[in-house]
Design a protein around this motif. Structure first.
Motif, PDB file in Angstrom:
ATOM      1  N   LEU A  31       0.828  -1.200   0.000  1.00  0.00           N
ATOM      2  CA  LEU A  31       0.000   0.000   0.000  1.00  0.00           C
ATOM      3  C   LEU A  31       0.864   1.252   0.000  1.00  0.00           C
ATOM      4  CD1 LEU A  31      -2.683   1.481   0.120  1.00  0.00           C
ATOM      5  CD2 LEU A  31      -2.702   1.098   2.610  1.00  0.00           C
ATOM      6  N   ALA A  32       1.896   1.269   0.835  1.00  0.00           N
ATOM      7  CA  ALA A  32       2.773   2.441   0.897  1.00  0.00           C
ATOM      8  C   ALA A  32       3.459   2.691  -0.449  1.00  0.00           C
ATOM      9  CB  ALA A  32       3.810   2.268   2.005  1.00  0.00           C
ATOM     10  N   HIS A  33       3.911   1.628  -1.103  1.00  0.00           N
ATOM     11  CA  HIS A  33       4.568   1.782  -2.407  1.00  0.00           C
ATOM     12  C   HIS A  33       3.609   2.413  -3.412  1.00  0.00           C
ATOM     13  CE1 HIS A  33       6.643   0.636  -6.157  1.00  0.00           C
ATOM     14  NE2 HIS A  33       7.727   0.748  -5.416  1.00  0.00           N
ATOM     15  N   GLN A  34       2.352   1.950  -3.414  1.00  0.00           N
ATOM     16  CA  GLN A  34       1.354   2.526  -4.317  1.00  0.00           C
ATOM     17  C   GLN A  34       1.181   4.013  -4.052  1.00  0.00           C
ATOM     18  OE1 GLN A  34      -1.501  -1.356  -4.163  1.00  0.00           O
ATOM     19  NE2 GLN A  34      -2.538   0.533  -4.543  1.00  0.00           N
ATOM     20  N   VAL A  35       1.138   4.395  -2.787  1.00  0.00           N
ATOM     21  CA  VAL A  35       0.929   5.798  -2.427  1.00  0.00           C
ATOM     22  C   VAL A  35       2.170   6.626  -2.764  1.00  0.00           C
ATOM     23  CG1 VAL A  35       0.456   7.389  -0.521  1.00  0.00           C
ATOM     24  CG2 VAL A  35      -0.814   5.234  -0.698  1.00  0.00           C
TER      25      VAL A  35
ATOM     26  N   ALA B 169       3.911   4.639   8.160  1.00  0.00           N
ATOM     27  CA  ALA B 169       3.268   4.737   9.474  1.00  0.00           C
ATOM     28  C   ALA B 169       1.751   4.812   9.350  1.00  0.00           C
ATOM     29  CB  ALA B 169       3.793   5.957  10.232  1.00  0.00           C
ATOM     30  N   VAL B 170       1.282   5.525   8.345  1.00  0.00           N
ATOM     31  CA  VAL B 170      -0.158   5.662   8.143  1.00  0.00           C
ATOM     32  C   VAL B 170      -0.739   4.389   7.525  1.00  0.00           C
ATOM     33  CG1 VAL B 170      -1.923   6.961   6.880  1.00  0.00           C
ATOM     34  CG2 VAL B 170      -0.088   8.176   8.057  1.00  0.00           C
TER      35      VAL B 170
ATOM     36  N   GLN C 209     -10.560   8.129   7.663  1.00  0.00           N
ATOM     37  CA  GLN C 209     -10.525   8.625   9.037  1.00  0.00           C
ATOM     38  C   GLN C 209      -9.321   8.057   9.791  1.00  0.00           C
ATOM     39  OE1 GLN C 209     -13.861   7.401  11.443  1.00  0.00           O
ATOM     40  NE2 GLN C 209     -13.177   8.562  13.214  1.00  0.00           N
ATOM     41  N   VAL C 210      -9.122   6.742   9.679  1.00  0.00           N
ATOM     42  CA  VAL C 210      -7.986   6.096  10.353  1.00  0.00           C
ATOM     43  C   VAL C 210      -6.671   6.666   9.829  1.00  0.00           C
ATOM     44  CG1 VAL C 210      -6.736   3.884  10.539  1.00  0.00           C
ATOM     45  CG2 VAL C 210      -9.197   3.994  11.001  1.00  0.00           C
ATOM     46  N   ALA C 211      -6.565   6.854   8.523  1.00  0.00           N
ATOM     47  CA  ALA C 211      -5.338   7.397   7.924  1.00  0.00           C
ATOM     48  C   ALA C 211      -5.086   8.828   8.398  1.00  0.00           C
ATOM     49  CB  ALA C 211      -5.419   7.331   6.404  1.00  0.00           C
ATOM     50  N   THR C 212      -6.124   9.643   8.430  1.00  0.00           N
ATOM     51  CA  THR C 212      -5.971  11.028   8.885  1.00  0.00           C
ATOM     52  C   THR C 212      -5.540  11.070  10.344  1.00  0.00           C
ATOM     53  OG1 THR C 212      -7.644  11.803   7.326  1.00  0.00           O
ATOM     54  CG2 THR C 212      -7.140  13.251   9.155  1.00  0.00           C
TER      55      THR C 212
ATOM     56  N   ASP D 268      -6.352  10.933   1.649  1.00  0.00           N
ATOM     57  CA  ASP D 268      -7.022  10.888   0.339  1.00  0.00           C
ATOM     58  C   ASP D 268      -6.268   9.966  -0.624  1.00  0.00           C
ATOM     59  OD1 ASP D 268      -9.002  12.663   1.167  1.00  0.00           O
ATOM     60  OD2 ASP D 268      -8.038  14.417   0.236  1.00  0.00           O
ATOM     61  N   ALA D 269      -4.943  10.049  -0.618  1.00  0.00           N
ATOM     62  CA  ALA D 269      -4.137   9.201  -1.512  1.00  0.00           C
ATOM     63  C   ALA D 269      -4.293   7.730  -1.146  1.00  0.00           C
ATOM     64  CB  ALA D 269      -2.668   9.617  -1.450  1.00  0.00           C
ATOM     65  N   ILE D 270      -4.327   7.435   0.137  1.00  0.00           N
ATOM     66  CA  ILE D 270      -4.481   6.039   0.569  1.00  0.00           C
ATOM     67  C   ILE D 270      -5.863   5.524   0.207  1.00  0.00           C
ATOM     68  CG2 ILE D 270      -4.731   4.598   2.636  1.00  0.00           C
ATOM     69  CD1 ILE D 270      -2.229   6.008   3.708  1.00  0.00           C
ATOM     70  N   ALA D 271      -6.896   6.280   0.530  1.00  0.00           N
ATOM     71  CA  ALA D 271      -8.261   5.857   0.199  1.00  0.00           C
ATOM     72  C   ALA D 271      -8.424   5.730  -1.315  1.00  0.00           C
ATOM     73  CB  ALA D 271      -9.282   6.832   0.773  1.00  0.00           C
ATOM     74  N   GLY D 272      -7.850   6.656  -2.060  1.00  0.00           N
ATOM     75  CA  GLY D 272      -7.913   6.588  -3.516  1.00  0.00           C
ATOM     76  C   GLY D 272      -7.169   5.390  -4.063  1.00  0.00           C
ATOM     77  N   GLY D 273      -6.024   5.059  -3.458  1.00  0.00           N
ATOM     78  CA  GLY D 273      -5.255   3.902  -3.895  1.00  0.00           C
ATOM     79  C   GLY D 273      -5.986   2.592  -3.672  1.00  0.00           C
ATOM     80  N   ILE D 274      -6.842   2.578  -2.685  1.00  0.00           N
ATOM     81  CA  ILE D 274      -7.617   1.374  -2.404  1.00  0.00           C
ATOM     82  C   ILE D 274      -8.832   1.281  -3.304  1.00  0.00           C
ATOM     83  CG2 ILE D 274      -9.061   0.256  -0.636  1.00  0.00           C
ATOM     84  CD1 ILE D 274      -7.039   1.415   1.434  1.00  0.00           C
ATOM     85  N   SER D 275      -9.403   2.432  -3.641  1.00  0.00           N
ATOM     86  CA  SER D 275     -10.665   2.412  -4.372  1.00  0.00           C
ATOM     87  C   SER D 275     -10.506   2.447  -5.883  1.00  0.00           C
ATOM     88  CB  SER D 275     -11.560   3.576  -3.937  1.00  0.00           C
ATOM     89  OG  SER D 275     -10.970   4.812  -4.285  1.00  0.00           O
ATOM     90  N   VAL D 276      -9.307   2.739  -6.378  1.00  0.00           N
ATOM     91  CA  VAL D 276      -9.078   2.859  -7.809  1.00  0.00           C
ATOM     92  C   VAL D 276      -8.075   1.815  -8.263  1.00  0.00           C
ATOM     93  CG1 VAL D 276      -8.226   4.389  -9.640  1.00  0.00           C
ATOM     94  CG2 VAL D 276      -9.519   5.336  -7.741  1.00  0.00           C
TER      95      VAL D 276
END
Length: 169
Positions: A20-24, A75-76, A136-139, A157-165
């Motif tokens: 996930l971190a690499h994607q972000v 960390a996030v 929320q958790v990421a923020t 936003d980047a993390i949520a977007g990376g999961i949803s797209v």
């Protein structure tokens, strides 16, 4: 199937956090991709030490004298992966599916190189409520590790977007 079959091992969790971190990082700080693996290794060896060094704009151990975003992303990503594993684990228990790790990888759309999942094993996209919880958790985690609110929001936003797209690569 025991509940242990549903839990992520520490190595599985680390693998998913890196993924996930690499994607972000690819989207938010592509210039850090060259040092991503080294930064991740140092982060997983001493998360607090790397974040403290990054927060002081000091070298993170391999000669880079600039504040890196990667440790904050790692960390996030950690509590986000824990949240996703919990969400997925609950659903898998109901459906009798065997692997939280494989299912979360599919959710992150990073199961390339593996056999295609049968239709029943393919995850549904997260619901808007689930994505809101991820955000929320990421923020909250971003703020907890010292990011200003606007940066924590952008990272969430980047993390949520990376999961949803679906990734383009």
């Amino acid at each position: 199937m025991s509940s242990n079959d549903q839990a992520l091992t520490p190595q599985d969790e680390q693998d998913l956090v890196r993924l996930l971190a690499h994607q972000v990082v690819q989207v938010t700080a592509p210039e850090e991709l060259l040092v991503f693996d080294e930064t991740a290794e140092e982060y997983f060896a001493d998360p607090h030490g790397v974040l403290a060094a990054t927060g002081r704009d000091e070298a993170v151990g391999f000669g880079v004298d600039m504040a890196l975003l990667t440790p904050y992303i790692l960390a996030v990503a950690t509590p986000v992966i824990q949240l996703l594993a919990s969400m997925v684990g609950d659903a898998l228990k109901k459906e009798g599916q065997p692997s939280v790790h494989a299912f979360v990888r599919r959710l992150l759309r990073r199961d390339e190189g593996t056999q295609p999942a049968p239709a029943a094993a393919r995850p549904e996209p997260l619901t808007p409520d689930q994505l809101a919880r991820v955000r929320q958790v990421a923020t909250e985690r971003g703020r907890a590790v010292g990011l200003p609110q606007d940066q924590a929001d952008l990272l969430a936003d980047a993390i949520a977007g990376g999961i949803s797209v679906t990734p383009t690569t």
